[in-house]
Design a protein around this motif. Sequence first.
Motif, PDB file in Angstrom:
ATOM      1  N   UNK A 234       0.780  -1.102   0.002  1.00 39.37           N
ATOM      2  CA  UNK A 234       0.394  -0.053   0.577  1.00 39.37           C
ATOM      3  C   UNK A 234       0.911   1.034   0.187  1.00 39.37           C
ATOM      4  N   UNK A 235       1.996   1.200   0.452  1.00 42.43           N
ATOM      5  CA  UNK A 235       2.828   2.785   0.886  1.00 42.43           C
ATOM      6  C   UNK A 235       4.164   2.326   0.096  1.00 42.43           C
ATOM      7  N   UNK A 236       5.145   1.495   0.569  1.00 44.03           N
ATOM      8  CA  UNK A 236       6.540   1.304   0.533  1.00 44.03           C
ATOM      9  C   UNK A 236       6.626   1.063  -1.498  1.00 44.03           C
ATOM     10  N   UNK A 237       5.919   0.027  -1.974  1.00 44.69           N
ATOM     11  CA  UNK A 237       6.279  -0.663  -3.159  1.00 44.69           C
ATOM     12  C   UNK A 237       5.923   0.485  -3.796  1.00 44.69           C
ATOM     13  N   UNK A 238       4.000   1.027  -4.270  1.00 47.03           N
ATOM     14  CA  UNK A 238       3.647   1.890  -4.487  1.00 47.03           C
ATOM     15  C   UNK A 238       4.629   3.677  -4.647  1.00 47.03           C
ATOM     16  N   UNK A 239       5.822   4.133  -3.192  1.00 44.31           N
ATOM     17  CA  UNK A 239       5.904   5.288  -3.904  1.00 44.31           C
ATOM     18  C   UNK A 239       7.618   4.221  -4.353  1.00 44.31           C
ATOM     19  N   UNK A 240       7.655   3.855  -4.650  1.00 49.86           N
ATOM     20  CA  UNK A 240       8.317   3.196  -4.719  1.00 49.86           C
ATOM     21  C   UNK A 240       9.156   3.339  -6.633  1.00 49.86           C
ATOM     22  N   UNK A 241       8.014   3.204  -6.852  1.00 47.82           N
ATOM     23  CA  UNK A 241       7.341   3.357  -8.472  1.00 47.82           C
ATOM     24  C   UNK A 241       6.739   4.711  -8.782  1.00 47.82           C
ATOM     25  N   UNK A 242       6.953   5.561  -7.696  1.00 45.24           N
ATOM     26  CA  UNK A 242       6.756   7.631  -8.195  1.00 45.24           C
ATOM     27  C   UNK A 242       8.150   7.176  -8.591  1.00 45.24           C
ATOM     28  N   UNK A 243       9.130   7.148  -7.440  1.00 44.01           N
ATOM     29  CA  UNK A 243      10.172   8.031  -7.499  1.00 44.01           C
ATOM     30  C   UNK A 243      11.025   7.050  -8.558  1.00 44.01           C
ATOM     31  N   UNK A 244      10.946   5.819  -9.039  1.00 45.10           N
ATOM     32  CA  UNK A 244      12.290   5.383  -9.231  1.00 45.10           C
ATOM     33  C   UNK A 244      11.724   4.744 -10.777  1.00 45.10           C
ATOM     34  N   UNK A 245      10.371   4.350 -11.370  1.00 50.53           N
ATOM     35  CA  UNK A 245       9.458   3.989 -12.501  1.00 50.53           C
ATOM     36  C   UNK A 245       9.424   2.682 -12.032  1.00 50.53           C
ATOM     37  N   UNK A 246      10.532   1.867 -10.890  1.00 54.11           N
ATOM     38  CA  UNK A 246      10.600   0.437 -10.731  1.00 54.11           C
ATOM     39  C   UNK A 246       9.273   0.146  -9.681  1.00 54.11           C
ATOM     40  N   UNK A 247       8.434  -0.685 -10.542  1.00 52.10           N
ATOM     41  CA  UNK A 247       7.465  -1.512  -9.466  1.00 52.10           C
ATOM     42  C   UNK A 247       7.150  -2.588 -10.396  1.00 52.10           C
ATOM     43  N   UNK A 248       8.086  -3.553 -10.054  1.00 55.53           N
ATOM     44  CA  UNK A 248       7.770  -4.952 -10.632  1.00 55.53           C
ATOM     45  C   UNK A 248       7.818  -5.626  -9.587  1.00 55.53           C
ATOM     46  N   UNK A 249       8.282  -5.311  -7.974  1.00 52.50           N
ATOM     47  CA  UNK A 249       8.417  -5.961  -6.989  1.00 52.50           C
ATOM     48  C   UNK A 249       7.346  -5.922  -6.069  1.00 52.50           C
ATOM     49  N   UNK A 250       7.023  -8.028  -6.247  1.00 56.33           N
ATOM     50  CA  UNK A 250       6.014  -7.719  -4.759  1.00 56.33           C
ATOM     51  C   UNK A 250       6.243  -9.202  -4.156  1.00 56.33           C
ATOM     52  N   UNK A 251       5.804  -9.479  -2.478  1.00 55.40           N
ATOM     53  CA  UNK A 251       5.503 -10.592  -1.515  1.00 55.40           C
ATOM     54  C   UNK A 251       4.427 -11.513  -2.011  1.00 55.40           C
ATOM     55  N   UNK A 252       4.984 -12.512  -2.044  1.00 51.91           N
ATOM     56  CA  UNK A 252       4.008 -13.725  -1.589  1.00 51.91           C
ATOM     57  C   UNK A 252       3.678 -13.863  -0.241  1.00 51.91           C
ATOM     58  N   UNK A 253       2.251 -13.450   0.267  1.00 50.34           N
ATOM     59  CA  UNK A 253       1.798 -14.307   1.862  1.00 50.34           C
ATOM     60  C   UNK A 253       1.802 -15.982   1.998  1.00 50.34           C
TER      61      UNK A 253
END
Length: 437
Positions: A234-253
């Motif tokens: 909700x917070x860290x990954x979307x912000x990183x995408x906005x900052x750097x364009x890197x948005x393919x990171x995901x964690x699986x429960x």
Amino acid sequence: MDFAEALDARMEEIASACTQCGKCFQACPMTVPAGIHGAEPSFVLSGLVDILRGKEGNAEAETWASVCSSSGNCIEACDYGVNPRTMVRLAQFASTRRREGESVKNNAMKSFRAMAKAVRVVSRMQLDASLIDELQSTPGRKKLEAPPDVSLYTGCNIHKTPHILILCLEVIRAMGLTYEVVGGPSACCGLFQFHAGDAETSGRAGLSTLNQIEAIGAGEKLSWCPSCQTQFQDVIIPNRKRMTGEGDFALTPFFLFLERHIDQLKKLFIHPVRKRVALNERPGEPHVIRAVKRILTEIPELEFVELDVQRAGLMSNYLTVTPLFKDELREKEFRAAADAGVTTLATIYHACHRELCHYEKTVTFEIINVMELIGESIGVKAEDIYKRLKMMDEVEAMMADCADLIKSHGLDPNEARDVLLADQLAANPLQGRFVGR
């Protein structure tokens, strides 16, 4: 663009997307216990949008943001592509930042340090140094020669109930997979700092941990803690995408990973588990609940029972802001479990387990973690030392039980005692009306 700027831009984007229809407010299970269920939904949402934009909002919106338990009921209620849970969480952050002003960094530091001390002390009162090192990120530890099959991001607080994590790793090993653990206070998701309103420190911590996880190069990146999972997604990954364009990171429960490999896992279920089991469910991550139920149905001779009770919160501790409501839900669940004749109430998450396990003394069923059921069928065990300690009630009995570990770890006995009391492990442990025995 830095992390705080990216967060502000995202809040404005969400504020602009919200139509203020109020359907998410109407779906929320927290409005009644918070005493705001009679408010006009559109009025509350207009205040929430104002808060996202750095304004004062209104009292009802402030209250709603402050009691959010991340149940997620609101998500499906929105017809306009907004994630209301994220929106309310961001409003809670914005409200705290506005209210606390220059104190946010100091508050964030105090909150994180209190958590880190509690994790350090409580885990060391249960395990020796070698096992502690195996269960969390240790600087300088020798890495595997090749990237592991999986990395498991544990978060921090699961280390207070280490038997759950030990069983997770035993299951991964039983599946014939290699792994690397990332977790403990040295690998923080930034949640404590975020709750304190400190965007800069939250971002620095969360982004650093993402880098640690990525550096492992594992084939699958798993997570245990639902708080960390939602903080990242909700917070860290979307912000990183906005900052750097890197948005393919995901964690699986973790339980989704097990469900994905259910055919492999079923082959390991060689021991029958003759128990009638109900789940302590939390609605915040419904796909995890579904996965857990699927896994339990594959365990030989285990009988699963559905309880028809209200569910709320991402974990039990998310309901602490409304203590009477939390007590009411627990009492109803215990009554329903007793009426259904279950032998076992299984917690899913570590925080829920910490809060419920000691009630085993007052009910007609055992209270264990679902990983204990999975481990039993596979043939692996880990003692729930946390429950054993908590069921002692008195802090001095706990201190005596852990005296050797306190000495071997060089813990200050006074600090250990204070942590046990502050962490509620030994403070008023049985506050509930239900007595089932």
